[in-house]
Design a protein around this motif. Structure first.
Motif, PDB file in Angstrom:
ATOM      1  N   ASN A   1       6.171  -0.608  -2.573  1.00 39.57           N
ATOM      2  CA  ASN A   1       6.643  -1.028  -1.248  1.00 39.57           C
ATOM      3  C   ASN A   1       5.739  -0.501  -0.137  1.00 39.57           C
ATOM      4  O   ASN A   1       5.535  -1.171   0.881  1.00 39.57           O
ATOM      5  CB  ASN A   1       8.091  -0.568  -1.028  1.00 39.57           C
ATOM      6  CG  ASN A   1       9.058  -1.324  -1.928  1.00 39.57           C
ATOM      7  OD1 ASN A   1       8.686  -2.333  -2.531  1.00 39.57           O
ATOM      8  ND2 ASN A   1      10.279  -0.837  -2.034  1.00 39.57           N
ATOM      9  N   ALA A   2       5.205   0.697  -0.339  1.00 40.69           N
ATOM     10  CA  ALA A   2       4.301   1.260   0.670  1.00 40.69           C
ATOM     11  C   ALA A   2       3.016   0.436   0.761  1.00 40.69           C
ATOM     12  O   ALA A   2       2.493   0.195   1.854  1.00 40.69           O
ATOM     13  CB  ALA A   2       3.986   2.723   0.342  1.00 40.69           C
ATOM     14  N   VAL A   3       2.515  -0.021  -0.393  1.00 36.70           N
ATOM     15  CA  VAL A   3       1.308  -0.861  -0.377  1.00 36.70           C
ATOM     16  C   VAL A   3       1.609  -2.198   0.295  1.00 36.70           C
ATOM     17  O   VAL A   3       0.832  -2.676   1.133  1.00 36.70           O
ATOM     18  CB  VAL A   3       0.781  -1.111  -1.817  1.00 36.70           C
ATOM     19  CG1 VAL A   3      -0.392  -2.082  -1.789  1.00 36.70           C
ATOM     20  CG2 VAL A   3       0.363   0.195  -2.463  1.00 36.70           C
ATOM     21  N   ILE A   4       2.743  -2.783  -0.044  1.00 36.68           N
ATOM     22  CA  ILE A   4       3.119  -4.072   0.563  1.00 36.68           C
ATOM     23  C   ILE A   4       3.207  -3.925   2.085  1.00 36.68           C
ATOM     24  O   ILE A   4       2.725  -4.783   2.839  1.00 36.68           O
ATOM     25  CB  ILE A   4       4.461  -4.579  -0.023  1.00 36.68           C
ATOM     26  CG1 ILE A   4       4.269  -4.980  -1.492  1.00 36.68           C
ATOM     27  CG2 ILE A   4       5.019  -5.745   0.792  1.00 36.68           C
ATOM     28  CD1 ILE A   4       5.556  -5.361  -2.214  1.00 36.68           C
ATOM     29  N   ALA A   5       3.794  -2.813   2.542  1.00 33.28           N
ATOM     30  CA  ALA A   5       3.959  -2.600   3.989  1.00 33.28           C
ATOM     31  C   ALA A   5       2.610  -2.476   4.684  1.00 33.28           C
ATOM     32  O   ALA A   5       2.458  -2.877   5.842  1.00 33.28           O
ATOM     33  CB  ALA A   5       4.802  -1.345   4.239  1.00 33.28           C
ATOM     34  N   ALA A   6       1.618  -1.904   3.983  1.00 30.02           N
ATOM     35  CA  ALA A   6       0.295  -1.734   4.595  1.00 30.02           C
ATOM     36  C   ALA A   6      -0.526  -3.017   4.536  1.00 30.02           C
ATOM     37  O   ALA A   6      -1.406  -3.235   5.358  1.00 30.02           O
ATOM     38  CB  ALA A   6      -0.459  -0.605   3.891  1.00 30.02           C
TER      39      ALA A   6
END
Ligand code: FE2
Length: 380
Positions: A320-325
């Protein structure tokens, strides 16, 4: 006195001084390990374990640190995996070399030669090395820090700043949005909008090298973000002098993160070392309600990342952190004729599309088609 429109005659260094002389009430920040020179210091590990128990308590405390608190905090060990930092640093070096060879990569903020700058490092790294991007942004604590100030659906931009031996200090300033405008423009914004603008951006810096004091880590003036007239004040000689007398600096280690309210008075320091290059990845994180300073081509980012992202076994929080970035997190602006709401109240975001693709294990060709369709139907 007009309280909606400020002018420069209303500014007062005495008032600024009483704002900046506040003492930090450390008991109001129970998750901090301590404070140094009025800057709250957090340990990454304790924030991560506190977030497992009560994520909202961590979000709230970090938000307060940047509003009613000193306006700045350090997270020691934001990157436990220094290999992820080093891998990105290597790509930064490649980009700096290539851009220097092609005559690009100028820095508006420093004398040529004393400084290296990579604009839009977020997209450039994604296009060069998808796995390096994924390793770097699969950092749930970074995602939590971003959300704590600007809420969900934020957009990250990244600019690398490298200050070489002899590199000179910046003048004190405030940052984007209004820190980039002339006083004439600032004065036309009603004061409530000037104050609001600080909530639209989070300023962050990840240390990619050791940053001892002599290498010139950012000079900071805790609490200065709370001075309401600050956007008109920072170019005035009396305020510059005050800054020079009272600003503080903290050494950072590689992998540490520094985060501050964009209204905080700050300036890069002098690098007085003979041989130490200070490198930071500056993260400017925009609320979904704001406009980013840099245009990121998220379609290019996503097409570069998707094949690698499909192969990676990431924990949910990391993914999710990668998707958000990587992807845009907000439904608007869009074309509501061709991109109507899906079930709920808002059309599908790019982040939701990417998540769906990963969960349903779309092929690269299918993802490419769906992403193109998503772009097409949002155009006016
Ligand atoms: Fe700045």
């Amino acid at each position: 006195m007009n309280t909606i429109y400020l002018n420069e005659e209303q500014l007062s260094v005495d008032e600024f001084n009483s704002v900046c002389q506040q003492s930090l009430q450390q008991q109001a920040f129970p998750l901090a390990q301590g404070a140094e020179r009025n800057v709250l210091i957090y340990q990454a590990d304790s924030l991560i374990s506190a977030a497992h128990d009560d994520r909202q308590a961590v979000l709230s405390e970090l938000h307060r640190a940047l509003s009613s608190g000193p306006g700045v905090f350090v997270v020691k060990g934001l990157y436990r995996d220094l290999a992820a930092v080093d891998r990105s640093s290597q790509i930064f070096e490649e980009i700096l070399r290539d851009e220097a060879a092609s005559g690009g990569g100028g820095d508006h903020f420093a004398k040529a030669g004393s400084n290296g700058r990579i604009w839009n490092a977020l997209q450039k790294v994604a296009e060069r090395d998808a796995d390096a991007f994924i390793d770097y942004y699969a950092n749930p604590l970074l995602a939590l820090i971003c959300e704590s100030w600007v809420g969900p659906g934020y957009e990250i931009t990244a600019q690398v700043n490298q200050v070489r031996p002899g590199g000179k200090a910046q003048q004190p300033h405030r940052d984007y949005h209004l820190g980039f405008q002339s006083n004439d423009v600032v004065a036309r914004f009603p004061l409530p909008l000037q104050i609001l603008s600080q909530y639209l951006t989070l300023q962050g810096a990840v240390a990619h090298s050791e940053m001892p004091l002599e290498s010139g880590p950012t000079q900071l003036l805790p609490f200065s973000h709370q001075y309401q007239g600050g956007y008109l004040a920072w170019r005035q000689p009396a305020f510059i002098e005050y800054f020079q007398q009272h600003a503080i600096q903290l050494p950072l280690s590689k992998g540490d993160g520094l985060f501050f309210n964009p209204a905080l008075f700050h300036a890069a320091g002098n690098n007085t070392t003979a041989d130490h290059i200070r490198t930071a990845n500056l993260l400017q994180v925009s609320s979904s309600f704001g406009k980013t300073m840099e245009k990121v081509n998220h379609v290019k980012v996503l097409l570069s990342l998707y094949p690698a992202l499909r192969q990676r076994q990431l924990e949910t929080e990391q993914r999710n952190a990668v998707i958000a970035a990587a992807a845009e997190g907000y439904s608007f602006p869009t074309n509501l004729d061709t991109d109507p709401p899906l079930g709920g109240l808002v059309p599908q975001t790019q982040q939701a599309l990417l998540l769906q693709a990963l969960k349903e294990e779309w092929t690269e060709v299918h993802f490419d088609q769906q992403l193109s369709e998503h772009v097409r139907k949002r155009q006016a």
